[in-house]
Design an enzyme around this catalytic site. Structure first.
Site, PDB file in Angstrom:
ATOM      1  N   GLY A  38      18.314  57.723  42.852  1.00  0.00           N
ATOM      2  CA  GLY A  38      18.204  57.291  41.340  1.00  0.00           C
ATOM      3  C   GLY A  38      16.799  57.540  40.768  1.00  0.00           C
ATOM      4  O   GLY A  38      16.885  57.784  39.609  1.00  0.00           O
ATOM      5  N   ASP A  94      14.488  53.532  40.063  1.00  0.00           N
ATOM      6  CA  ASP A  94      15.157  53.742  38.852  1.00  0.00           C
ATOM      7  C   ASP A  94      15.178  52.427  38.085  1.00  0.00           C
ATOM      8  O   ASP A  94      14.955  52.184  36.774  1.00  0.00           O
ATOM      9  CB  ASP A  94      16.533  54.205  38.879  1.00  0.00           C
ATOM     10  CG  ASP A  94      17.467  53.844  40.152  1.00  0.00           C
ATOM     11  OD1 ASP A  94      17.206  52.787  40.750  1.00  0.00           O
ATOM     12  OD2 ASP A  94      18.632  54.385  40.238  1.00  0.00           O
ATOM     13  N   ASP A  97      16.939  45.569  39.663  1.00  0.00           N
ATOM     14  CA  ASP A  97      18.272  44.555  39.293  1.00  0.00           C
ATOM     15  C   ASP A  97      18.141  43.270  40.017  1.00  0.00           C
ATOM     16  O   ASP A  97      17.484  42.467  39.688  1.00  0.00           O
ATOM     17  CB  ASP A  97      19.493  45.386  39.691  1.00  0.00           C
ATOM     18  CG  ASP A  97      20.656  44.765  39.155  1.00  0.00           C
ATOM     19  OD1 ASP A  97      20.711  43.744  38.886  1.00  0.00           O
ATOM     20  OD2 ASP A  97      21.670  45.446  38.867  1.00  0.00           O
ATOM     21  N   LYS A 125      16.166  44.920  34.767  1.00  0.00           N
ATOM     22  CA  LYS A 125      17.422  44.635  34.254  1.00  0.00           C
ATOM     23  C   LYS A 125      17.138  43.024  34.323  1.00  0.00           C
ATOM     24  O   LYS A 125      16.834  42.187  35.180  1.00  0.00           O
ATOM     25  CB  LYS A 125      18.592  44.729  35.204  1.00  0.00           C
ATOM     26  CG  LYS A 125      19.743  44.494  34.219  1.00  0.00           C
ATOM     27  CD  LYS A 125      21.144  44.765  35.356  1.00  0.00           C
ATOM     28  CE  LYS A 125      21.476  46.106  35.366  1.00  0.00           C
ATOM     29  NZ  LYS A 125      22.765  46.432  35.761  1.00  0.00           N
ATOM     30  N   VAL A 147      23.910  50.358  33.612  1.00  0.00           N
ATOM     31  CA  VAL A 147      23.638  51.460  32.966  1.00  0.00           C
ATOM     32  C   VAL A 147      23.592  52.776  33.781  1.00  0.00           C
ATOM     33  O   VAL A 147      23.681  52.837  34.922  1.00  0.00           O
ATOM     34  CB  VAL A 147      22.244  51.502  32.424  1.00  0.00           C
ATOM     35  CG1 VAL A 147      22.049  50.218  31.239  1.00  0.00           C
ATOM     36  CG2 VAL A 147      21.226  50.896  33.520  1.00  0.00           C
ATOM     37  N   ASP A 153      23.611  56.663  38.264  1.00  0.00           N
ATOM     38  CA  ASP A 153      24.589  57.080  38.397  1.00  0.00           C
ATOM     39  C   ASP A 153      26.012  55.934  38.190  1.00  0.00           C
ATOM     40  O   ASP A 153      25.506  54.799  38.600  1.00  0.00           O
ATOM     41  CB  ASP A 153      24.952  57.706  39.507  1.00  0.00           C
ATOM     42  CG  ASP A 153      25.276  56.725  40.793  1.00  0.00           C
ATOM     43  OD1 ASP A 153      24.086  55.933  41.048  1.00  0.00           O
ATOM     44  OD2 ASP A 153      25.950  56.768  41.725  1.00  0.00           O
ATOM     45  N   ARG A 159      24.268  61.392  36.322  1.00  0.00           N
ATOM     46  CA  ARG A 159      22.753  61.278  36.518  1.00  0.00           C
ATOM     47  C   ARG A 159      21.960  62.329  35.783  1.00  0.00           C
ATOM     48  O   ARG A 159      21.028  61.934  35.357  1.00  0.00           O
ATOM     49  CB  ARG A 159      22.611  61.750  38.264  1.00  0.00           C
ATOM     50  CG  ARG A 159      22.911  60.695  39.210  1.00  0.00           C
ATOM     51  CD  ARG A 159      22.357  60.916  40.389  1.00  0.00           C
ATOM     52  NE  ARG A 159      22.982  60.367  41.572  1.00  0.00           N
ATOM     53  CZ  ARG A 159      22.877  59.100  42.061  1.00  0.00           C
ATOM     54  NH1 ARG A 159      21.832  58.377  41.425  1.00  0.00           N
ATOM     55  NH2 ARG A 159      23.471  58.279  43.114  1.00  0.00           N
TER      56      ARG A 159
HETATM   57  P1  XMP Z   1      18.927  45.870  43.281  1.00  0.00           P
HETATM   58  O1  XMP Z   1      19.921  45.018  42.973  1.00  0.00           O
HETATM   59  O2  XMP Z   1      18.531  46.195  44.849  1.00  0.00           O
HETATM   60  O3  XMP Z   1      19.301  47.319  42.689  1.00  0.00           O
HETATM   61  O4  XMP Z   1      17.735  45.871  42.593  1.00  0.00           O
HETATM   62  C1  XMP Z   1      18.835  48.235  43.073  1.00  0.00           C
HETATM   63  C2  XMP Z   1      19.714  49.611  43.092  1.00  0.00           C
HETATM   64  O5  XMP Z   1      20.968  49.172  42.737  1.00  0.00           O
HETATM   65  C3  XMP Z   1      21.545  50.248  41.699  1.00  0.00           C
HETATM   66  N1  XMP Z   1      21.802  49.796  40.549  1.00  0.00           N
HETATM   67  C4  XMP Z   1      22.207  50.441  39.615  1.00  0.00           C
HETATM   68  N2  XMP Z   1      22.691  51.588  39.252  1.00  0.00           N
HETATM   69  N3  XMP Z   1      23.273  51.186  37.091  1.00  0.00           N
HETATM   70  C5  XMP Z   1      23.220  52.125  38.069  1.00  0.00           C
HETATM   71  O6  XMP Z   1      23.552  53.067  37.976  1.00  0.00           O
HETATM   72  C6  XMP Z   1      22.842  50.067  37.036  1.00  0.00           C
HETATM   73  O7  XMP Z   1      22.991  49.452  36.128  1.00  0.00           O
HETATM   74  C7  XMP Z   1      22.353  49.618  38.446  1.00  0.00           C
HETATM   75  N4  XMP Z   1      21.869  48.352  38.621  1.00  0.00           N
HETATM   76  C8  XMP Z   1      21.465  48.578  40.239  1.00  0.00           C
HETATM   77  C9  XMP Z   1      20.474  51.347  41.675  1.00  0.00           C
HETATM   78  O8  XMP Z   1      20.735  52.546  42.795  1.00  0.00           O
HETATM   79  C10 XMP Z   1      19.036  50.819  42.095  1.00  0.00           C
HETATM   80  O9  XMP Z   1      18.255  51.641  42.869  1.00  0.00           O
END
Ligand code: XMP
Length: 172
Positions: A38, A94, A97, A125, A147, A153, A159
């Site tokens: 990402g 990227d 979350d 986020k 997103v 993705d 992507r």
């Molecule tokens: P965590 O929950 O570990 O998430 O902080 C990080 C990874 O989860 C993916 N991720 C997303 N990918 N849209 C995406 O395309 C989103 O809204 C999203 N939220 C989490 C991403 O790979 C990130 O590195």
């Protein structure tokens, strides 16, 4: 899809981040590590704006997500081959979350004894965080929506979009 950040806004955000990072490291050599897949576009745009002695590396991590909202179990590839002992390291992802990915990789990297370790994310986020760690740098805070684009993705699609957009139910 609803565009959340335009190409121009992203570009301005990355320029601001690059200025901040360049000023904080003040000419010291830095290793920038991007989390695959990402952060690929974020990484390539940021490093070309950094006027510092720079090395670049990649970390492979994936958190399987059956549904877009739920975090999955985290798999981090072996980082022992990364030559970061005694170096200043900036880890790029990227999106922040739940924080599980960043916090897991930071723990692995600390074992390699870098001189310092900071993290930067393109997107933060809001309202999802489940770990104590927070990124040292971020470009944008976004609401709790899934997103895609600019490296992010859904099932490995989207992507390549130059903007960041919210994926809506009828998009998948
Ligand atoms: P965590 O929950 O570990 O998430 O902080 C990080 C990874 O989860 C993916 N991720 C997303 N990918 N849209 C995406 O395309 C989103 O809204 C999203 N939220 C989490 C991403 O790979 C990130 O590195």
């Amino acid at each position: 899809m609803r565009v959340i950040l335009t190409e121009a806004e992203i570009s301005e955000g990355i320029t601001r981040l690059a200025r901040q990072v360049a000023s904080d490291y003040d000419g010291r050599p830095l290793t920038v590590l991007g989390v695959l897949t990402g952060s690929l576009i974020f990484l390539s745009d940021l490093i070309r704006r950094l006027d510092l002695p720079l090395k670049v590396g990649l970390v492979q991590a994936s958190s399987y997500r059956g549904q877009t909202k739920s975090p999955g179990s985290l798999a981090i590839a072996d980082v022992s081959g990364l030559n970061v002992c005694g170096r200043h390291v900036l880890l790029l992802d990227d999106i922040f979350d739940t924080g599980q990915t960043l916090s897991g990789i930071v723990a692995e990297l600390h074992r390699l004894e870098p001189a310092s370790l900071r993290s930067a994310v393109l997107l933060w986020k809001e309202g999802r965080q489940r770990v104590a760690l927070t990124p040292d740098y971020h470009c944008f805070r976004i609401p709790d929506v899934f997103v895609v684009g600019y490296g992010l993705d859904f099932n490995d699609e989207y992507r390549h979009l130059p903007h960041v957009a919210a994926l809506e139910d009828h998009d998948h």
